[in-house]
Design a protein around this motif. Sequence first.
Motif, short mmCIF file in Angstrom:
data_model
loop_
_atom_site.label_atom_id
_atom_site.label_comp_id
_atom_site.label_asym_id
_atom_site.label_seq_id
_atom_site.Cartn_x
_atom_site.Cartn_y
_atom_site.Cartn_z
N ARG A 78 0.90 -0.94 0.07
CA ARG A 78 0.15 -0.01 -0.01
C ARG A 78 0.61 1.43 0.06
NH1 ARG A 78 -4.49 1.44 4.71
NH2 ARG A 78 -5.64 3.25 3.46
N ALA A 79 2.10 1.15 0.82
CA ALA A 79 2.98 2.22 0.75
C ALA A 79 3.47 2.59 -0.62
CB ALA A 79 4.10 1.93 1.88
N VAL A 80 3.88 1.60 -1.43
CA VAL A 80 4.21 1.80 -2.76
C VAL A 80 3.36 2.29 -3.47
CG1 VAL A 80 5.20 0.40 -4.73
CG2 VAL A 80 6.30 0.07 -2.42
N GLN A 81 2.32 1.91 -3.41
CA GLN A 81 1.08 2.33 -4.40
C GLN A 81 0.70 3.80 -4.03
OE1 GLN A 81 -2.25 -0.36 -3.58
NE2 GLN A 81 -2.00 -1.00 -5.90
N PHE A 82 0.89 4.01 -2.93
CA PHE A 82 0.52 5.55 -2.24
C PHE A 82 1.48 6.63 -2.85
CE2 PHE A 82 1.10 8.66 1.02
CZ PHE A 82 -0.17 9.28 1.03
N LEU A 83 2.70 5.98 -3.09
CA LEU A 83 4.10 7.09 -3.16
C LEU A 83 4.23 6.84 -4.85
CD1 LEU A 83 6.53 6.37 -0.21
CD2 LEU A 83 5.20 8.45 -0.85
N LEU A 84 4.10 5.75 -5.26
CA LEU A 84 4.56 5.56 -6.76
C LEU A 84 3.80 5.36 -7.88
CD1 LEU A 84 7.94 3.35 -5.76
CD2 LEU A 84 7.69 5.81 -5.70
N VAL A 85 2.42 5.09 -7.44
CA VAL A 85 1.37 4.74 -8.55
C VAL A 85 0.94 5.99 -8.86
CG1 VAL A 85 -0.64 3.38 -9.08
CG2 VAL A 85 1.14 2.39 -7.69
N PRO A 86 0.96 6.31 -10.23
CA PRO A 86 0.47 7.77 -10.71
C PRO A 86 -0.91 7.78 -10.63
CG PRO A 86 1.90 6.80 -12.35
CD PRO A 86 1.45 5.57 -11.30
N HIS A 87 -1.36 8.91 -9.98
CA HIS A 87 -2.95 9.23 -9.76
C HIS A 87 -3.09 10.53 -10.69
CE1 HIS A 87 -2.79 6.30 -6.51
NE2 HIS A 87 -1.65 6.97 -6.09
N PRO A 88 -3.36 10.21 -12.11
CA PRO A 88 -3.64 11.47 -12.91
C PRO A 88 -4.74 12.47 -12.48
CG PRO A 88 -3.51 9.52 -14.09
CD PRO A 88 -3.64 9.00 -12.72
N ALA A 89 -5.84 12.05 -11.55
CA ALA A 89 -6.62 12.89 -11.35
C ALA A 89 -6.12 13.97 -10.41
CB ALA A 89 -7.83 12.12 -10.82
N ALA A 90 -5.01 13.63 -9.44
CA ALA A 90 -4.64 14.65 -8.39
C ALA A 90 -3.31 15.42 -9.14
CB ALA A 90 -3.69 13.92 -7.34
N LEU A 91 -3.32 15.44 -10.35
CA LEU A 91 -2.49 16.29 -10.94
C LEU A 91 -2.89 17.43 -11.22
CD1 LEU A 91 -0.13 13.94 -13.50
CD2 LEU A 91 0.57 15.40 -11.49
N THR A 92 -2.41 18.46 -10.84
CA THR A 92 -2.82 19.96 -11.11
C THR A 92 -1.56 20.84 -11.44
OG1 THR A 92 -2.47 20.53 -8.87
CG2 THR A 92 -4.66 19.58 -9.50
N ALA A 93 -1.81 22.13 -11.77
CA ALA A 93 -0.73 23.03 -11.97
C ALA A 93 0.07 22.88 -10.64
CB ALA A 93 -1.15 24.39 -12.39
N SER A 94 -0.51 23.18 -9.64
CA SER A 94 0.01 23.23 -8.20
C SER A 94 1.08 21.86 -8.26
CB SER A 94 -0.96 23.34 -7.20
OG SER A 94 -1.72 24.27 -7.22
N THR A 95 0.84 20.80 -8.49
CA THR A 95 1.37 19.68 -8.49
C THR A 95 2.64 19.83 -9.12
OG1 THR A 95 -0.41 18.16 -8.39
CG2 THR A 95 1.59 17.16 -9.01
N VAL A 96 2.76 20.31 -10.42
CA VAL A 96 3.94 20.56 -11.21
C VAL A 96 4.95 21.64 -10.26
CG1 VAL A 96 4.72 21.42 -13.55
CG2 VAL A 96 2.54 20.20 -13.46
N ILE A 97 4.31 22.67 -9.85
CA ILE A 97 4.95 23.61 -9.31
C ILE A 97 5.64 23.22 -7.94
CG2 ILE A 97 5.03 25.75 -8.09
CD1 ILE A 97 4.68 26.20 -11.17
#
Length: 447
Positions: free
Chosen positions: A200-219
Motif C-alpha cells: 500500500r505504501a508503494v502504491q501511495f507513493l509511486l503509482v500515478p494518480h492522474p486525477a490528482a495532477l494539477t498546476a500546483s502539483t507541477v510547481i
Amino acid sequence: MKSRWSSRFSFIMATTGAAVGLGNIWKFPYMAGENGGGAFVLLYLIFIILIGIPTLMGEILIGRLGQENAVNTLRKLALKVKHSPAWGLLGWWGSAGLILVLSFYSVIGGFSIGYLVVAWTGGLQKFTSAQEVQLFWENFLADPFNLLSWHTLFMLFTLGVVACGVKNGLERASKILMPALFLVLIILMIYSIKVGDVHRAVQFLLVPHPAALTASTVIYALGHAFFTLALGAGAMLVYGSYLPKDTRIGSNICIIAALDVFVALIAGIAIFSIVFAYDLPLASGPGLMFKILPIAFAEMPAGEWFGGLFFLLLWFAAWTSSISMAEPLVVLLEERTSLKRGMASLVVGSVCWGLGILALLSFNLFQNIRLLGKFTIFEAMADLTTNIILPLGGLFFAIFAGWVLKPKDAKAGLLMNSALAFNIWRFLVRYVAPLGISISFIWNFWL
C-alpha cells in the motif's frame, strides 16, 4: 593553505549530507502522496535532472573557481570578467538565509534528539492511546526550557564539528554520519517490510494518480527538486571551494543527486508502510514524525528500539545539513575578519542559537504573536527562507554560472572533455533552470 577534501568519497559524503535533510524524511513522502503519487515522483525526477543538477553543478563550479567565501568569490569572479562587484551581495543574501535556516532548523533537530532519548529510555512504550501521544507532544512543545535544552545541544553538536575544520570536522563527521544514516535507513526499511504494509505504501507513493495532477502539483515538484539539493544559499559554493583540482564535478553531482533521491524514496516507503499497517492518519510536517509515528512505535514489537532508530535517522539527517549551513558562515567570518575558526564558530553559533530561541518560543510563550497577521515567528522564518531567499539565491547563482562566467573558464572548472555535454549543461543552466526557478518563485509569492 586552502583546505581540501582528501578524497572523492569525502566530497560525495559531505555534499550528500548537506543535501539530505529533514525534508527527505517527512516532506517528500507527504508531498508525493498528496500530489499525484508516481506522477509527482516522475516530475520531481525530471526537474532534478533539468534544474537541480545543472544549478548544483553551477554553484559548485563557482566555488571551485573562486576558492574563497561566497562574498569574495562572487565579487572576484565578476571583476575578472568586467562585471559589477555588486555580485558579492548575492553572497551576503545567501548568508542571511543560512543564518535564518540554521536558527529554526536547530529547533527541529533538537526535537529529534529529545524524542530519541524518550524512545531509548522506554518512554514510547508507556503510551496506550493516540490521545496520550498527542498530549505528550503538546506538553513537549509547551515547555520552553525543555525545547531550549535540546536546541542548545543540537547547536553544540553542529558547531563542535565545524570548529574542528574541514578534515578533522566536516570530513570526519560526514564519513561517519552518512554511512550510518544509510545503514539506519536500510534497517528501518527491512523492518517496515516485515511489520508494515509495503504494498500500500508503494502504491501511495509511486503509482500515478492522474486525477490528482494539477498546476500546483507541477510547481510543488519543481520547488522540491530545487530545495532538496540545498541550493541557493552558497553552502554548496563553499563545499566546491574545497574540491581537489582533478575531481570532476558532473559525475559526482549525479551520484549526490541519486543518493538524495534514494533517501527520499526509501524513507517514504518505510514511513508509510508503518502508517498504513497501523491505520494511522496521514499528517504532514512535524506532526507525522512526532504525533503520528510514535503511536505505531508504542504498539509494534521492539518499538522502542526501532522508534529510537527512526529519530536517530532524523537527527543524523538534520545534523549533516546543519553542518553545511554553519560552515559557509564560519568561513565568511574567518576570511573577512581576523577571527580564527574556533571563535568564528562561537559567533555563528551564538547568533543562530539566539534567533532559534525566538523560533522555539513561538510554540509556547510567543504562540499568539502573529507576524503579518498570520505567521508565528517560526513560520515566518521558514517561509521567508524557503519561498523567497533560497529561490532568488538559486536563480542568481544559475544566472552567474551561465551568463557571467566565460565558457572556457566554466568548461575548465567542470573538467568536461565532451563539448556536447558542456553545451547541454550550459543551455540548462542559462535558460531552463532560471525559467523553472522563476516560475516556482512567482507561483509561491504572488499566486
